[in-house]
Design an enzyme around this catalytic site. Structure first.
Site, PDB file in Angstrom:
ATOM      1  N   ARG A 106       0.873  -1.186   0.000  1.00  0.00           N
ATOM      2  CA  ARG A 106       0.000   0.000   0.000  1.00  0.00           C
ATOM      3  C   ARG A 106       0.899   1.221   0.000  1.00  0.00           C
ATOM      4  O   ARG A 106       1.725   1.383   0.895  1.00  0.00           O
ATOM      5  CB  ARG A 106      -0.902   0.008   1.242  1.00  0.00           C
ATOM      6  CG  ARG A 106      -1.533   1.376   1.504  1.00  0.00           C
ATOM      7  CD  ARG A 106      -2.556   1.366   2.603  1.00  0.00           C
ATOM      8  NE  ARG A 106      -3.752   0.635   2.200  1.00  0.00           N
ATOM      9  CZ  ARG A 106      -4.928   0.728   2.832  1.00  0.00           C
ATOM     10  NH1 ARG A 106      -5.058   1.522   3.894  1.00  0.00           N
ATOM     11  NH2 ARG A 106      -5.963   0.040   2.421  1.00  0.00           N
ATOM     12  N   HIS A 133      -7.709   0.521  -5.926  1.00  0.00           N
ATOM     13  CA  HIS A 133      -7.838  -0.288  -4.700  1.00  0.00           C
ATOM     14  C   HIS A 133      -8.477  -1.635  -5.083  1.00  0.00           C
ATOM     15  O   HIS A 133      -9.620  -1.920  -4.735  1.00  0.00           O
ATOM     16  CB  HIS A 133      -8.682   0.474  -3.679  1.00  0.00           C
ATOM     17  CG  HIS A 133      -8.585  -0.037  -2.274  1.00  0.00           C
ATOM     18  ND1 HIS A 133      -7.774  -1.114  -1.911  1.00  0.00           N
ATOM     19  CD2 HIS A 133      -9.196   0.370  -1.117  1.00  0.00           C
ATOM     20  CE1 HIS A 133      -7.904  -1.324  -0.607  1.00  0.00           C
ATOM     21  NE2 HIS A 133      -8.754  -0.444  -0.101  1.00  0.00           N
ATOM     22  N   GLN A 136     -10.146  -4.104  -2.447  1.00  0.00           N
ATOM     23  CA  GLN A 136     -11.449  -3.667  -1.949  1.00  0.00           C
ATOM     24  C   GLN A 136     -12.542  -4.003  -2.953  1.00  0.00           C
ATOM     25  O   GLN A 136     -13.630  -4.449  -2.579  1.00  0.00           O
ATOM     26  CB  GLN A 136     -11.426  -2.151  -1.698  1.00  0.00           C
ATOM     27  CG  GLN A 136     -12.727  -1.618  -1.136  1.00  0.00           C
ATOM     28  CD  GLN A 136     -12.992  -2.107   0.277  1.00  0.00           C
ATOM     29  OE1 GLN A 136     -12.163  -1.958   1.157  1.00  0.00           O
ATOM     30  NE2 GLN A 136     -14.153  -2.702   0.513  1.00  0.00           N
ATOM     31  N   ASP A 230     -17.527   6.992  -0.714  1.00  0.00           N
ATOM     32  CA  ASP A 230     -16.238   6.880  -0.031  1.00  0.00           C
ATOM     33  C   ASP A 230     -15.892   8.264   0.499  1.00  0.00           C
ATOM     34  O   ASP A 230     -16.529   9.262   0.132  1.00  0.00           O
ATOM     35  CB  ASP A 230     -15.176   6.359  -1.027  1.00  0.00           C
ATOM     36  CG  ASP A 230     -13.820   6.096  -0.361  1.00  0.00           C
ATOM     37  OD1 ASP A 230     -13.775   5.937   0.883  1.00  0.00           O
ATOM     38  OD2 ASP A 230     -12.797   6.055  -1.086  1.00  0.00           O
ATOM     39  N   CYS A 270     -16.344   1.446   1.597  1.00  0.00           N
ATOM     40  CA  CYS A 270     -15.166   0.624   1.921  1.00  0.00           C
ATOM     41  C   CYS A 270     -14.691   0.847   3.350  1.00  0.00           C
ATOM     42  O   CYS A 270     -13.970   0.010   3.883  1.00  0.00           O
ATOM     43  CB  CYS A 270     -14.046   0.887   0.919  1.00  0.00           C
ATOM     44  SG  CYS A 270     -13.374   2.554   1.005  1.00  0.00           S
ATOM     45  N   ARG A 298     -13.270  -8.644   2.776  1.00  0.00           N
ATOM     46  CA  ARG A 298     -11.858  -8.369   2.446  1.00  0.00           C
ATOM     47  C   ARG A 298     -11.017  -9.610   2.729  1.00  0.00           C
ATOM     48  O   ARG A 298     -10.166 -10.000   1.939  1.00  0.00           O
ATOM     49  CB  ARG A 298     -11.335  -7.192   3.280  1.00  0.00           C
ATOM     50  CG  ARG A 298     -11.956  -5.843   2.978  1.00  0.00           C
ATOM     51  CD  ARG A 298     -11.620  -5.362   1.589  1.00  0.00           C
ATOM     52  NE  ARG A 298     -10.193  -5.322   1.366  1.00  0.00           N
ATOM     53  CZ  ARG A 298      -9.393  -4.307   1.712  1.00  0.00           C
ATOM     54  NH1 ARG A 298      -9.907  -3.213   2.258  1.00  0.00           N
ATOM     55  NH2 ARG A 298      -8.089  -4.344   1.478  1.00  0.00           N
TER      56      ARG A 298
HETATM   57  N1   CP Z   1     -11.119  -0.154   3.267  1.00  0.00           N
HETATM   58  C1   CP Z   1      -9.825  -0.168   3.604  1.00  0.00           C
HETATM   59  O1   CP Z   1      -8.930  -0.389   2.782  1.00  0.00           O
HETATM   60  O2   CP Z   1      -9.584   0.051   4.933  1.00  0.00           O
HETATM   61  P1   CP Z   1      -8.170   0.335   5.609  1.00  0.00           P
HETATM   62  O3   CP Z   1      -7.651   1.622   5.031  1.00  0.00           O
HETATM   63  O4   CP Z   1      -8.454   0.430   7.083  1.00  0.00           O
HETATM   64  O5   CP Z   1      -7.233  -0.793   5.285  1.00  0.00           O
HETATM   65  N1  NVA Z   2     -10.226   6.547  -0.884  1.00  0.00           N
HETATM   66  C1  NVA Z   2      -9.764   6.150   0.431  1.00  0.00           C
HETATM   67  C2  NVA Z   2      -9.956   4.687   0.633  1.00  0.00           C
HETATM   68  C3  NVA Z   2      -9.571   4.199   1.999  1.00  0.00           C
HETATM   69  C4  NVA Z   2      -9.704   2.723   2.150  1.00  0.00           C
HETATM   70  C5  NVA Z   2      -8.294   6.535   0.584  1.00  0.00           C
HETATM   71  O1  NVA Z   2      -7.533   6.343  -0.360  1.00  0.00           O
HETATM   72  O2  NVA Z   2      -7.932   7.029   1.654  1.00  0.00           O
END
Ligand code: CP
Ligand code: NVA
Length: 310
Positions: A106, A133, A136, A230, A270, A298
């Protein structure tokens, strides 16, 4: 279908529709088996590096547990570990691949994850970038399929920021034969490249999917089977929070907006959610919300993916 062994998961757009279906089928079967009987994991001698250059709760917990469940030893690295002391992506990957069988990452730039994949001899999973993502969206499609039975022909309305979730939902929806409508204010539309990639996937595979980007939240949600939103300020955009809250006025998912969707529409997010901003309590806590099934999935989706690629 080509075997998924050794494959990377970088955007979701690299999959073929039958590969996506195979991942969802595997996830569903493993989820059922896990509910019926929890077995002590059998060690495989394999290991995975889980690199988090941004915060995470769901992704970290679900990946660690998916690995443990599969008998794979997870090693979590934070920003103080991976790429620290000016170590290059190349050198980091060349070291990690001597230790581990899988790299999950990530980070901020999609180009960095793609560079990791270019250098890596072991499979790479994008656990979220600024642009995509995929983990997700695998979980989201699994959740929608559980609630709606089938994905083709369903209309998914995404309301709010044209961010990593919006981009990836278009790709996943295109592969699954869904009609994806994104409603975003001016200047916050999804990536043009993600829109054209989704359109191209739908055409190449003849999935019957469609993708539309509109301005009006009401127009997007009208008659939808699935309503998604989101955060308005993603990780890395914290300083823009107040300006974004102003820009997204009118894009909050409220009971009034949900009332325009089909009566049996579901609500998804998410998470983490910002109650009172992109969604209000009555919706996220209401009977149409399936956000915690989505979060649970997930684990199941990622375990399925890992078991198919290793
Ligand atoms: N939805 C999601 O990716 O959550 P986190 O950022 O907590 O991993
Ligand atoms: N769009 C959000 C998703 C978090 C899981 C971000 O990138 O922070």
């Amino acid at each position: 279908m080509q075997s998924l062994k050794g494959r990377d998961l970088l955007t979701l757009g690299e999959l073929a529709p039958e590969e996506l279906a195979a991942v969802l089928d595997r996830a569903e079967a493993q989820k059922r088996a896990r509910l019926n009987a929890r077995h002590a994991p059998q060690p495989t001698g394999k290991s995975a590096a889980l690199i988090f250059m941004k915060p995470s709760m769901r992704t970290r917990v679900s990946f660690e547990l998916a690995c443990v469940d599969l008998g794979i030893h997870p090693v979590v690295l934070g920003p103080g570990d991976a790429f620290s002391r000016n170590e290059t992506i190349h050198d980091t990957v060349k070291v990690l691949e001597r230790y581990v069988d899988l790299i999950v990452i990530r980070t901020f730039a999609q180009a960095d994850v793609e560079e990791v994949a270019r250098h890596s001899s072991v499979p790479v999973i994008n656990a979220l970038t600024d642009d995509y993502h995929p983990c997700q969206v695998l979980a989201d499609l699994l959740t929608i399929r559980e609630h709606k039975g089938e994905l083709p022909g369903l209309t998914l309305a995404y309301v709010g920021d044209g961010n990593n979730m919006a981009n990836t939902l278009m790709l996943g929806g295109a592969l699954a034969g869904m009609h994806v409508v994104i409603a975003a204010p001016a200047g916050f539309e999804p990536r043009p490249e993600a829109v054209s990639d989704a359109v191209e996937l739908a055409a190449r595979f003849g999935t019957g999917a469609s993708v539309r980007v509109v301005r009006s939240a009401e127009e997007a949600v009208s008659g939808a089977d699935v309503v998604v939103t989101d955060t308005w300020a993603s990780m890395g955009q914290e300083a823009e929070h107040d300006a974004r809250v102003a820009a997204f006025a009118g894009y909050s998912v409220t009971p009034r907006l949900m009332a325009l969707a089909k009566p049996d529409a579901v609500f998804m997010h998410c998470l983490p959610a910002h109650r009172g901003e992109e969604v209000v309590d009555e919706v996220i806590d209401g009977p149409q919300s399936i956000v915690f099934d989505e979060a649970e999935n997930r684990l199941h989706a990622q375990r399925a993916w890992i078991s198919l690629v290793l």
